[in-house]
Write a protein that holds these residues in place. Structure first.
Motif, mmCIF file in Angstrom:
data_model
loop_
_atom_site.group_PDB
_atom_site.id
_atom_site.type_symbol
_atom_site.label_atom_id
_atom_site.label_comp_id
_atom_site.label_asym_id
_atom_site.label_seq_id
_atom_site.Cartn_x
_atom_site.Cartn_y
_atom_site.Cartn_z
ATOM 1 N N LYS A 102 0.826 -1.201 0.000
ATOM 2 C CA LYS A 102 0.000 0.000 0.000
ATOM 3 C C LYS A 102 0.867 1.260 0.000
ATOM 4 N N LYS A 103 1.869 1.263 0.864
ATOM 5 C CA LYS A 103 2.723 2.444 0.927
ATOM 6 C C LYS A 103 3.520 2.630 -0.371
ATOM 7 N N ALA A 104 3.933 1.515 -0.968
ATOM 8 C CA ALA A 104 4.701 1.596 -2.212
ATOM 9 C C ALA A 104 3.787 1.844 -3.410
ATOM 10 N N GLU A 105 2.496 1.778 -3.165
ATOM 11 C CA GLU A 105 1.493 1.969 -4.224
ATOM 12 C C GLU A 105 1.650 0.967 -5.359
ATOM 13 N N ILE A 106 1.853 -0.269 -4.948
ATOM 14 C CA ILE A 106 1.871 -1.362 -5.924
ATOM 15 C C ILE A 106 1.015 -2.492 -5.347
ATOM 16 N N SER A 107 0.895 -3.554 -6.100
ATOM 17 C CA SER A 107 0.102 -4.679 -5.600
ATOM 18 C C SER A 107 0.968 -5.593 -4.748
ATOM 19 N N LYS A 108 0.298 -6.323 -3.870
ATOM 20 C CA LYS A 108 1.010 -7.295 -3.037
ATOM 21 C C LYS A 108 1.827 -8.261 -3.893
ATOM 22 N N GLY A 109 1.167 -8.734 -4.937
ATOM 23 C CA GLY A 109 1.793 -9.761 -5.757
ATOM 24 C C GLY A 109 3.124 -9.323 -6.355
ATOM 25 N N LEU A 110 3.216 -8.060 -6.686
ATOM 26 C CA LEU A 110 4.435 -7.595 -7.356
ATOM 27 C C LEU A 110 5.667 -7.783 -6.472
ATOM 28 N N ILE A 111 5.473 -7.641 -5.188
ATOM 29 C CA ILE A 111 6.601 -7.824 -4.273
ATOM 30 C C ILE A 111 7.208 -9.206 -4.461
ATOM 31 N N TYR A 112 6.338 -10.167 -4.733
ATOM 32 C CA TYR A 112 6.827 -11.536 -4.899
ATOM 33 C C TYR A 112 7.386 -11.791 -6.292
ATOM 34 N N ASN A 113 7.272 -10.827 -7.184
ATOM 35 C CA ASN A 113 8.015 -10.934 -8.444
ATOM 36 C C ASN A 113 9.508 -10.705 -8.204
ATOM 37 N N TYR A 114 9.792 -9.939 -7.187
ATOM 38 C CA TYR A 114 11.184 -9.538 -6.969
ATOM 39 C C TYR A 114 11.827 -10.184 -5.757
ATOM 40 N N PHE A 115 11.012 -10.637 -4.842
ATOM 41 C CA PHE A 115 11.564 -11.260 -3.635
ATOM 42 C C PHE A 115 10.813 -12.549 -3.330
ATOM 43 N N ASP A 116 11.553 -13.539 -2.929
ATOM 44 C CA ASP A 116 10.944 -14.843 -2.678
ATOM 45 C C ASP A 116 10.068 -14.845 -1.438
ATOM 46 N N SER A 117 10.398 -14.007 -0.512
ATOM 47 C CA SER A 117 9.660 -14.006 0.748
ATOM 48 C C SER A 117 9.905 -12.679 1.453
ATOM 49 N N LYS A 118 9.189 -12.495 2.528
ATOM 50 C CA LYS A 118 9.357 -11.271 3.293
ATOM 51 C C LYS A 118 10.790 -11.193 3.839
ATOM 52 N N LEU A 119 11.298 -12.326 4.249
ATOM 53 C CA LEU A 119 12.668 -12.350 4.761
ATOM 54 C C LEU A 119 13.667 -12.027 3.660
ATOM 55 N N ASP A 120 13.387 -12.533 2.484
ATOM 56 C CA ASP A 120 14.258 -12.257 1.352
ATOM 57 C C ASP A 120 14.272 -10.762 1.035
ATOM 58 N N LEU A 121 13.121 -10.142 1.189
ATOM 59 C CA LEU A 121 13.049 -8.691 0.996
ATOM 60 C C LEU A 121 13.925 -7.976 2.024
ATOM 61 N N LEU A 122 13.849 -8.429 3.248
ATOM 62 C CA LEU A 122 14.686 -7.825 4.292
ATOM 63 C C LEU A 122 16.168 -7.962 3.940
ATOM 64 N N LYS A 123 16.535 -9.159 3.472
ATOM 65 C CA LYS A 123 17.934 -9.368 3.096
ATOM 66 C C LYS A 123 18.358 -8.427 1.971
ATOM 67 N N GLY A 124 17.494 -8.324 0.974
ATOM 68 C CA GLY A 124 17.794 -7.425 -0.128
ATOM 69 C C GLY A 124 17.961 -5.994 0.353
ATOM 70 N N LEU A 125 17.073 -5.600 1.225
ATOM 71 C CA LEU A 125 17.140 -4.240 1.747
ATOM 72 C C LEU A 125 18.462 -4.009 2.492
#
Lengths: 196, 196, 196, 196
Positions: free
Chosen positions: B43-66
């Motif tokens: 919501k804050k990024a103004e994209i869909s939930k699904g898109l996050i999973y196009n780029y990161f395998d999981s929430k933890l993976d997103l944290l690692k990337g960050l």
DNA sequence: GATGAATGAGACTTCATTCAT
DNA sequence: CATGAATGAAGTCTCATTCAT
């Protein structure tokens, strides 16, 4: 009608609450508040989930209760630390701080962790803020009595050093030379005639 | 054959990832990793939930990337800070630290918060540990060159002071006299011929 | 304006569709229709997800197309199997069935699997039903010509035996004595003057 | 101490589990395991989604539990079928098989369907394989006692016939002449002095 | 014709909380 | 006081499908 005396019931209450607090602390400290579930607490405390809700309105309320329970302990501790000699007083503070870090790092860790999330747990932030102010003032007063220049600034640095050491000890844990740092600090701040 | 050029696609990807990182950082920093949901990030990024999973395998993976995205920035910063004069070098470190704290306190807060939960996020703990060691060594070396007694012990204290100041600034925020503390520290460690 | 000739385009279409069918069959057979995603099909077929929707309206539509593609193959096969001698005709049917089972067990498995879910995929159920009726009639006719008593009943049993053998072969796979069973059956039904 | 008696609790648990099993079986049988959602099961069982996870760790775990629940029923059934006369024994097996197919075709359908996907659900495959071996051996033994030539081969065919009839009955359902086939089979295998 | 970024409904699962007993 | 079955909202993640290019 009342098979148990009032004091017996009171005793049971306290025992249950104590079990809940112990389990909560252990879990909150190691996994964090968010990642700990009521079920896990109940299981570790060896009571039922429902019982927790006899004593606490919510998970957050349990956290509040737990934090409050520290305050009483801490207040007691403070009374034991007081000394007429400011150097001795300061040394006592150092010693208690390191002792606590060693023996109850979980508490320190939990409070530190929650304090960083002031947006979520305002009451924690308020507690932390209040405590910090008190510490600043106490340290400033002692450093002033000891005769240190710029006691206000040094008090802030010293307080920061405490919490920084806490953080590093949590991160490095057994490898961190806590004893050495303790001795070094006490020597530096409490033994010489002048420090700065 | 390819409807969008490779660079166009790459641009889209980077833009989305940037939006995800920005939103994640903001939320992780203010509420914590656990308490932040993928929905909130989307919501804050103004994209869909699904898109996050196009780029990161999981929430933890997103944290690692960050976290990884910080490392590159940090490495760059370090190169700018070097100076032949150890006092100047140290001063630069101070200034950068305080600048970062002021302008990107979210990052500092998030890393600190996660570092405290080494039981849960081992990779964060590893990162924190590694960085800490590097800092200890760098500070020790500089303090030694400046001619401070017991540079090893003082490096530990100084590093702790940094992180402690960070914590206190997060807790007290606007009320914290960050400027004063910065000036005081630089004066104390980098301006005199001798400090201790 | 049209850089590719009509036949070239047609050729590309066919090639793409063939790749999609091949990948689909492999995946549907091993994981099942529901558990196979369009992404997996696209990846295995080495094309993009979007292209699949150029040729098929939906995942279900792809399944229908795939099933239809079998029918043409099957019809061809049937023509090769016909023989004036009913014993030879029957033997050919046996041989083709076992050959198919050995070489394209995926198809058999997929159809069998889907046929069992008549509530979900009505068109599959309709196909299966229709084919079954045809088989019953063909076998009945042949058994009648061969001179077997109660050809109607025996045809049903024989058809059931086919599909049962298929199931067991799928379950037991390499350990199943497919060759032996084939020989035994052909001997039993196609070589003697009388069987029953 | 305990607000509900142990037997009360046990009763509640069993009732809920029964409701879950009943709903699961019905849905798994008609739509397949993959295509059935936990929400659908909960709705049909008239309980909440969450309750399912009080009793089962996962959807797969529910499937395992359901399969296990059949085994006990099946074992019981087997004991009732035994007879000293091999012809009678065999007849009993036939009769039970057809009875089951008529009255609990859902179970048969579900197991058959899952058995075909050995790649996905290994435990199902293992179960199916084990059961198949047992059946082969039992039938072989009985056919041998009855005096049939090549009992090993005939046992395989007979077992295949069973499962093939099951499949065809599922596909054709009410139109399938199950009664006729049953009578015909029993007559053929269990009534004559010699069959082959 | 072909691509893959983007969407949003819906899947499985967890969990704080309620409540009958 | 104490239990644990039951709920439902919300979380993480998947996936069929769309669409700009």
């Amino acid at each position: 009608m009342s098979p148990r005396s009032k004091s017996q019931i009171e005793e049971m209450r306290e025992k249950s609450i104590r079990k809940i607090y112990d389990a909560s602390l252990e879990l909150f400290a190691s996994k964090g508040y968010e990642a700990t579930s009521i079920s896990q607490i109940a299981k570790k405390a060896e009571i039922s989930k429902g019982l927790i809700y006899n004593y606490f309105d919510s998970k957050l309320d349990l956290l509040k209760g737990l934090m409050d329970s520290f305050s009483t302990v801490e207040a007691e501790m403070m009374t034991k630390v007081v000394d007429e000699d400011p150097r001795k007083f300061l040394e006592n503070i150092f010693r208690v701080f390191f002792l606590e870090l060693r023996e109850r790092s979980g508490i320190w860790k939990m409070i530190a962790s929650l304090s960083l999330q002031k947006d979520m747990y305002e009451f924690i932030h308020d507690m932390a803020l209040e405590k910090l102010i008190v510490y600043y003032e106490l340290l400033e007063q002692l450093l002033d009595q000891i005769g240190i220049e710029n006691p206000k600034g040094e008090a802030k640095l010293l307080a920061a050093m405490f919490d920084g050491i806490g953080m590093h000890y949590i991160v490095i844990s057994n490898e961190y030379p806590l004893d050495e740092v303790e001795d070094y600090l006490i020597n530096k701040y409490c033994k010489h005639e002048k420090l700065d």
